[in-house]
Design a protein around this motif. Structure first.
Motif: not given
Length: 106
Positions: A5-8, A25-32, A59-69
């Motif tokens: 799951m990628a979050i940017n 609103p409109g927040c999206k993530v990516f699953l593979n 589920l493996f999480l890949a997120a940008e470090e700058k995002l709010n925890y």
């Protein structure tokens, strides 16, 4: 196969502290590499993991470090609603938070 799951910030603007419950609103993530609206995340997670053994429900999480925890935790909570036995792994390569760039080898 692993599920990442990628979050940017481009797909889900959660770089700052959230002022209200929920997610923008409109927040999206990516699953593979498949884009998923966070409102649909529990259903999609349930679908992806329904035929897997408990030991394979990671589920493996890949997120940008700058995002709010806190916002990332809210997204993970939504994912766990799709499968309560889901385990979370952390991917340390921040490039994977951008599925298109990772696929292109950038």
């Amino acid at each position: 196969p692993p599920v990442i799951m990628a979050i940017n910030a481009e797909a889900c603007p959660i770089e700052t502290v959230l002022s209200s419950p929920g997610l923008p609103p409109g927040c999206k993530v990516f699953l593979n590499k498949d884009e998923v609206d966070v409102a649909q995340l529990p259903a999609k997670i349930g679908e992806v993991f329904k035929n897997r053994k408990s030991s394979d429900k990671i589920l493996f999480l890949a997120a940008e470090e700058k995002l709010n925890y806190e916002a990332i935790i809210r997204i993970l909570d939504l994912a766990r609603k799709g499968d309560e036995s889901l385990k979370i792994g952390i991917v340390s390569d921040e490039r994977l938070a951008h599925p298109a760039a990772a696929a292109a080898g950038i």
